[in-house]
Design a protein around this motif. Sequence first.
Motif, PDB file in Angstrom:
ATOM      1  N   PHE A 166      89.260  47.790  26.763  1.00  0.00           N
ATOM      2  CA  PHE A 166      88.536  47.588  28.030  1.00  0.00           C
ATOM      3  C   PHE A 166      89.294  48.275  29.175  1.00  0.00           C
ATOM      4  CE2 PHE A 166      84.872  44.728  28.402  1.00  0.00           C
ATOM      5  CZ  PHE A 166      84.757  44.205  27.119  1.00  0.00           C
ATOM      6  N   PRO A 181      88.110  43.114  33.561  1.00  0.00           N
ATOM      7  CA  PRO A 181      87.110  42.278  34.239  1.00  0.00           C
ATOM      8  C   PRO A 181      86.160  43.080  35.123  1.00  0.00           C
ATOM      9  CG  PRO A 181      89.361  41.628  34.872  1.00  0.00           C
ATOM     10  CD  PRO A 181      89.491  42.678  33.827  1.00  0.00           C
ATOM     11  N   ALA A 184      83.564  44.592  32.914  1.00  0.00           N
ATOM     12  CA  ALA A 184      82.639  43.541  32.459  1.00  0.00           C
ATOM     13  C   ALA A 184      81.600  43.228  33.537  1.00  0.00           C
ATOM     14  CB  ALA A 184      83.429  42.288  32.090  1.00  0.00           C
ATOM     15  N   THR A 304      93.168  33.717  30.915  1.00  0.00           N
ATOM     16  CA  THR A 304      94.218  34.695  31.189  1.00  0.00           C
ATOM     17  C   THR A 304      95.551  33.946  31.321  1.00  0.00           C
ATOM     18  OG1 THR A 304      93.402  34.571  33.439  1.00  0.00           O
ATOM     19  CG2 THR A 304      92.791  36.510  32.210  1.00  0.00           C
TER      20      THR A 304
HETATM   21  O1  KG4 Z   1      95.744  37.064  28.065  1.00  0.00           O
HETATM   22  P1  KG4 Z   1      95.893  38.061  29.148  1.00  0.00           P
HETATM   23  O2  KG4 Z   1      95.845  37.574  30.571  1.00  0.00           O
HETATM   24  O3  KG4 Z   1      97.237  38.835  29.007  1.00  0.00           O
HETATM   25  C1  KG4 Z   1      97.786  39.179  27.771  1.00  0.00           C
HETATM   26  O4  KG4 Z   1      98.376  38.265  27.118  1.00  0.00           O
HETATM   27  O5  KG4 Z   1      97.572  40.350  27.397  1.00  0.00           O
HETATM   28  O6  KG4 Z   1      94.770  39.165  28.883  1.00  0.00           O
HETATM   29  C2  KG4 Z   1      94.611  40.243  29.738  1.00  0.00           C
HETATM   30  C3  KG4 Z   1      93.546  41.149  29.140  1.00  0.00           C
HETATM   31  C4  KG4 Z   1      93.421  42.464  29.899  1.00  0.00           C
HETATM   32  O7  KG4 Z   1      93.349  43.523  28.962  1.00  0.00           O
HETATM   33  C5  KG4 Z   1      92.109  42.291  30.658  1.00  0.00           C
HETATM   34  O8  KG4 Z   1      91.452  43.503  30.920  1.00  0.00           O
HETATM   35  C6  KG4 Z   1      91.314  41.440  29.697  1.00  0.00           C
HETATM   36  O9  KG4 Z   1      92.262  40.513  29.194  1.00  0.00           O
HETATM   37  N1  KG4 Z   1      90.221  40.718  30.381  1.00  0.00           N
HETATM   38  C7  KG4 Z   1      88.912  40.942  30.133  1.00  0.00           C
HETATM   39  C8  KG4 Z   1      88.191  40.070  30.992  1.00  0.00           C
HETATM   40  N2  KG4 Z   1      89.086  39.350  31.722  1.00  0.00           N
HETATM   41  C9  KG4 Z   1      90.325  39.763  31.332  1.00  0.00           C
HETATM   42  N3  KG4 Z   1      88.289  41.783  29.284  1.00  0.00           N
HETATM   43  C10 KG4 Z   1      86.955  41.768  29.253  1.00  0.00           C
HETATM   44  N4  KG4 Z   1      86.184  40.974  30.042  1.00  0.00           N
HETATM   45  C11 KG4 Z   1      86.750  40.124  30.914  1.00  0.00           C
HETATM   46  N5  KG4 Z   1      85.988  39.342  31.676  1.00  0.00           N
END
Ligand code: KG4
Length: 346
Positions: A166, A181, A184, A304
Amino acid sequence: MLVLGIETSCDETGFAVYDSAKGLLAHSLYSQVALHADYGGVVPELASRDHVRKILPMLNEVLTKAGVTKQAIDGIAYTAGPGLMGALMVGGSMATGLGFTLDVPVIGVHHMEGHLLAPMLEDTPPEFPFVALLVSGGHTQLVLVEGIGRYQLLGESLDDAAGEAFDKIAKMLDLDYPGGPVLATMAEKGQVQRFDFPRPMTDRPGLDFSFSGLKTHTRNLIEKYRGDDVLPDDQTVLDICAGFQEAVVDTLVIKCKRALKQTGMSKLVIAGGVSANKRLREKLETELAKNNAEVFYARHEFCTDNGAMIAYAGCQRLLAGERSELALSVTPRWPLQNLSSIEELS
Ligand code: KG4
Ligand code: ZN
């Protein structure tokens, strides 16, 4: 047991106070998004420095919010990995220092176990056993979860994580950082059917993922519509976002259904940043309902990175008698399957 949770594995400084009897008392989150935006990604050294700057004021803030003093804390949980080495050491140093001063036990928590257990903070938590889809910026994994620390890896991404895909596509489209995000949100306004996107590795058996081919396919599509240094027109950008998101979501949904069938489970937990994705939640809900299966996820802010999930996971392990050494140890790479189960501990 009153547990302080500290999360500093990447670009969010998260704190929380969790009470094993009363539940979550408070949490505070500081995002470094603005700091890293100019670079289009997380700069590890800057992340560490910013955690150092924020960590004490945030500790005070979360204690005030929870209405407790630091002397009331019975245990401290910090993210010990996976993550950025320097960033992990900031939270770990504070946790061990504070544990030493207050003379309370300290526990290093696996970041993905924190994500996996975050839905336990909701009003209707899932009961073990279940299948978990862990989808973050660094991980895409399907795991059979039989209890805390009883994790069997069913499948995982062979290349990019879903969140990473993404973020990379968002960058190609010049979307604001952080891209996932934003992409999305834009996808909601696009036409899903306009372009064909592959659903990688769904045409063969197995539960592994691969998103690099989909990424290349999308890059080629962007190039096809790009003029000299000019992005495709606005509607095309929206349509690419919609088609790409749908392809990732479909791929995840197909593999989740397959994992439930293979394990005979009827509960699916989705966790990690991508589990905040609206389309993924919607589609899983509809598709799983057809097979009388149910999907569980955390509230948006706990999908997140956050301190609450670390406080919760750490509390379960502290209650089972697990402790970490005061000699700080962080583990940037750490397979989830290497964790010990609560039963083994008690
Ligand atoms: O869990 P997280 O906060 O951090 C890690 O442990 O990596 O995940 C962050 C990831 C990022 O790649 C972000 O682009 C993705 O989650 N993300 C999303 C959305 N919200 C966060 N991907 C798609 N749609 C969303 N709504
Ligand atoms: Zn995370």
